[in-house]
Design an enzyme around this catalytic site. Structure first.
Site, PDB file in Angstrom:
ATOM      1  N   GLU A  50      39.161 -14.183 101.166  1.00 43.87           N
ATOM      2  CA  GLU A  50      38.622 -14.820 102.450  1.00 43.87           C
ATOM      3  C   GLU A  50      39.742 -14.228 103.612  1.00 43.87           C
ATOM      4  O   GLU A  50      40.763 -14.786 103.586  1.00 43.87           O
ATOM      5  CB  GLU A  50      38.682 -16.144 102.314  1.00 43.87           C
ATOM      6  CG  GLU A  50      37.437 -16.506 103.212  1.00 43.87           C
ATOM      7  CD  GLU A  50      37.416 -18.160 103.456  1.00 43.87           C
ATOM      8  OE1 GLU A  50      37.310 -18.840 104.499  1.00 43.87           O
ATOM      9  OE2 GLU A  50      37.594 -18.880 102.301  1.00 43.87           O
ATOM     10  N   ASP A  61      40.305 -25.540 112.328  1.00 40.71           N
ATOM     11  CA  ASP A  61      41.708 -25.397 111.586  1.00 40.71           C
ATOM     12  C   ASP A  61      42.584 -26.382 111.885  1.00 40.71           C
ATOM     13  O   ASP A  61      42.814 -26.660 113.214  1.00 40.71           O
ATOM     14  CB  ASP A  61      42.087 -23.833 111.898  1.00 40.71           C
ATOM     15  CG  ASP A  61      41.518 -22.887 111.143  1.00 40.71           C
ATOM     16  OD1 ASP A  61      41.437 -23.151 109.736  1.00 40.71           O
ATOM     17  OD2 ASP A  61      40.846 -22.013 111.713  1.00 40.71           O
ATOM     18  N   TYR A 175      29.721 -23.109 100.373  1.00 34.73           N
ATOM     19  CA  TYR A 175      31.170 -23.274 100.761  1.00 34.73           C
ATOM     20  C   TYR A 175      31.175 -24.935 101.015  1.00 34.73           C
ATOM     21  O   TYR A 175      30.528 -25.336 102.082  1.00 34.73           O
ATOM     22  CB  TYR A 175      31.487 -22.740 101.962  1.00 34.73           C
ATOM     23  CG  TYR A 175      33.043 -22.831 102.245  1.00 34.73           C
ATOM     24  CD1 TYR A 175      33.868 -23.860 102.166  1.00 34.73           C
ATOM     25  CD2 TYR A 175      33.601 -21.378 102.785  1.00 34.73           C
ATOM     26  CE1 TYR A 175      35.282 -24.052 102.650  1.00 34.73           C
ATOM     27  CE2 TYR A 175      35.354 -21.547 102.872  1.00 34.73           C
ATOM     28  CZ  TYR A 175      35.647 -22.771 102.875  1.00 34.73           C
ATOM     29  OH  TYR A 175      37.166 -22.731 103.185  1.00 34.73           O
TER      30      TYR A 175
END
Ligand SMILES: Cc1ncc(COP(=O)(O)O)c(C=O)c1O
Lengths: 272, 408
Positions: A50, A61, A175
């Site tokens: 990734e 993030d 995911y």
């Protein structure tokens, strides 16, 4: 163009083996370092890489990947650089699946159609867009289909009634976000994680992979029975950060890459 | 009289879009919370008890309705349109932000949340949120850029005094954009127990819609007040645009009134020909920021650019998606004024009306300084005075003194 089977589909054909998926940021600290690290990660046992495209406002993030983005942006690394890096990795014979991770705005500015055309052209297999929930991903999914690329959907512990809907639409792999919150290493995982992963598995035909916060071989071992793949990001990016100066220095970079490879190998081998 | 507005309403569609703009560009983790919020808001606004409690707080706590003040001396000075000021500066805590914070605070309580978080630029929304948290018995964390903490020390102190925790955002430009990123990150991690009180008509759907609904009271009151005072609607209405909440609150009830010209004023900072400005609608391109598709200041790679303004509340590279829609549809005209013009406007309003405006509001005044003389004496111009300038006096003092120093 779409004749070839997507590498992600091929990778997960055999579900008896668990797949290891490391994340690094493109251009952290240099494009050359990312090229070397990508090869090292595959040698260390990565089945799918990734590759994060640096962004100024990475709101999904945590601090570790934010700093990696900042380091890459200092070098002016762009979405084009990331696509070209994929091309370079393919030219050098890399066979692992390659998935880019990008916030939606850079893709929108690059042009959604052009982005997917170029993913196919340079040899990428999929893309994760963390701020593009399924309600908004229509145009991206349409373009992706045309070029044989997977838009990887995410599902979170808070998805509740959405799990079924997301699971049915997912392609490539699904995911599973292991914890609430942003990316970043965590000391412990949610107690109900296994239940959540099992529920997701039951909702979809595609393979599942779990990420966000997984950082130790013990954690890898703990989640493995409930998933087809394990994604580790911040823990590896932290390791890259520890070696930033060496990675920038042509004399010392090989040694630094080797150390990161050893670290990743420990994580990858905890899977089998 | 009760206002007799809008026959058709602009409601975002089921995807939260105003035309091409808006939407929900957020991590999956937040999607469920947004759906719950949408449902809770619809339910609350249909519940007479909720509306009554909000109206009660707005009148007995916030001090609504705020006056509409005829600015006789400003009108004389500028020599054109008759100027009226909608006095949001007279709200408790000093700005329009309280209207929305009260609404969302009550909603948080109704949804059973015990903690709220907020982002703030100038600090006004932070102060409003801290105030509401105290009033309603909730805990409150406010995310604020380090640079804004420095610029707005008085408001930081007020928030702490009111019992809120102020959390510095240290990434990027260390201003409102980064405070918003940090608030979203915190929210993603604590979404099950935390209510995020967004301070403007920005963010993912349903926020731009909810905030507009809580702020449209500004325009509804104005419309009723001017009709009662003069028996006619204004010819033009001006408001400053950061995220755009005071502007949309003022404009929305006039949208259907074709004879009323609407002008939104952005911050041009050091000038629209420099790279130090916050003129998103004038110079940005459509992009995604903080969960919404809207005009955005960005480079050719889609990296968000830092915005600059002397006014911390306007220093934002995005703008509410409804404004993006209103710009493209041509219903509202968007302009910008510089730091220097805003400073000049502060002094004009102080001198003529005895009112110290917030630097944000001074942008609207500065636009009126340009517009009023071009209008005839029987035309009516309403300015939304979104807040008072107490929080800005140190910034104003610094700027004026360095101006003087420069002249020597
Ligand atoms: C007094 C005042 N006016 C205007 C603004 C700008 O926000 P908005 O455009 O949402 O009204 C702020 C923001 O802090 C403010 O404090």
């Amino acid at each position: 163009m779409t004749a070839a089977v997507n590498r992600i589909d091929r990778l997960f054909e055999d579900r008896s083996r668990k797949r290891f998926i490391p994340f690094i940021t493109v251009g952290d600290p240099t494009l050359e370092a990312t090229y070397q690290l990508a090869h090292a990660l595959v040698e260390a046992g990565a089945d799918l890489l990734e590759l994060g495209i640096p962004y100024s406002d990475p709101l999904a993030d945590g601090p570790t990947i934010q700093r990696a983005s900042e380091r890459a942006l200092e070098n002016g690394v762009s979405i084009s650089d990331a696509l070209q890096l994929v091309g370079r990795l393919r030219e050098s014979g890399m066979e692992a699946s390659l998935v880019l991770f990008s916030y939606f705005n850079p893709i929108l500015q690059y042009g959604v159609e052009r982005f997917f055309a170029d993913l196919a052209k340079y040899g990428a297999d999929g893309v994760v867009i963390p701020d593009l929930p399924i309600e908004e991903n229509g145009p991206a999914v349409d373009a992706a289909k045309k070029y044989g690329i997977h838009v990887i959907s995410l599902v979170a512990p808070t998805s509740d009634s959405r799990i079924q809907m997301i699971g049915e639409q997912a392609t490539g792999f699904l995911y599973c976000v292991s914890s609430l919150g942003v990316t970043g290493a965590r000391a412990s995982l949610r107690e109900d994680l296994a239940d959540f992963l099992d529920r997701v598995k039951a909702s979809t035909k595609v393979p599942t992979a779990v990420g966000f916060g997984i950082s130790t071989p013990e954690q890898v071992r703990a989640v493995a029975p409930h998933t087809d793949g394990v994604i580790v990001g911040s823990a590896i990016v932290l390791e890259v950060e520890r070696h930033v100066e060496q990675l920038k220095d042509p004399e010392q970079s090989a040694e630094a890459v080797e150390k990161i490879k050893t670290f990743v190998h420990q994580l990858a081998s905890a899977l089998q | 009289m009760k206002e007799a507005t809008t026959t058709t309403r602009i409601v975002p569609d089921e995807k939260g879009r105003f035309g091409a703009f808006g939407g929900k560009f957020v991590p999956e983790t937040l999607m469920n919370a947004l759906t719950e919020l949408e449902a809770a808001f619809e339910e609350a606004t249909k519940d007479p008890a909720f509306c009554q409690e909000l109206n009660h707080l707005l009148s007995e706590y916030a001090g609504r309705p705020t006056p509409l003040t005829y600015a006789q001396r400003l009108t004389d000075e500028l020599g054109g349109a008759r100027i009226y000021l909608k006095r949001e500066d007279l709200n408790h805590t000093g700005a329009h932000k309280l209207n929305n914070a009260l609404g969302q605070g009550l909603l948080a309580k109704r949804m059973g949340k015990k903690s709220i978080i907020a982002e703030t630029g100038a600090g006004q929304h932070g102060v409003a949120s801290a105030t509401v948290a105290a009033k309603l018995g909730l805990s409150c964390k406010v995310f604020m850029g380090e640079e804004d903490i420095r610029r707005q020390s008085l408001n930081v102190f007020r928030m702490k005094l009111l019992g809120a925790e102020v959390i510095p955002a240290v990434s990027g430009s260390r201003t409102l954009k980064d405070a918003t990123n940090e608030a979203i990150r915190y929210w993603v991690s604590n979404v099950e127990e935390t209510f995020y009180v967004i301070g403007s008509v920005v963010g993912p759907h349903p926020y731009p819609y909810i905030v507009r609904e809580f702020q449209k009271i500004i325009g509804e009151e104005t419309r009723a007040q001017i009709l009662q005072m003069l028996g006619k609607l204004p010819d033009e209405v001006i408001a400053c645009v950061g995220g755009g909440s005071n502007a949309i609150g003022m404009f929305y009830p006039f949208i259907q009134d074709d004879t009323v010209a609407l002008r939104g004023v952005e911050a041009a900072g050091q000038g629209v020909d420099t790279d130090k400005h916050a003129a998103t609608l004038s110079l940005g391109r459509p992009g995604v920021i903080h969960g919404s598709l809207t005009y955005l200041l960005q480079d050719e790679n889609g990296q968000v650019q830092e915005a600059h303004s002397i006014s911390a509340g306007l220093d934002y590279p995005g703008v509410g998606p409804e404004h993006a829609y209103l710009k493209d549809s041509g219903r509202v005209t968007y302009t910008s004024v510089t730091d220097a013009e805003a400073l000049e406007a502060v002094q004009i309003l102080c001198r003529t009306e005895g009112i110290i405006p917030a630097l944000e509001s001074a942008h609207a005044i500065a636009e009126a300084v340009k517009r009023a003389p071009q209008m005839s004496k029987d035309e009516i111009l309403v300015i939304c005075l979104s807040g008072r300038g107490d929080k800005d006096v140190l910034t104003i003092q610094d700027a004026l003194e360095s101006e003087k120093g420069g002249e020597r």
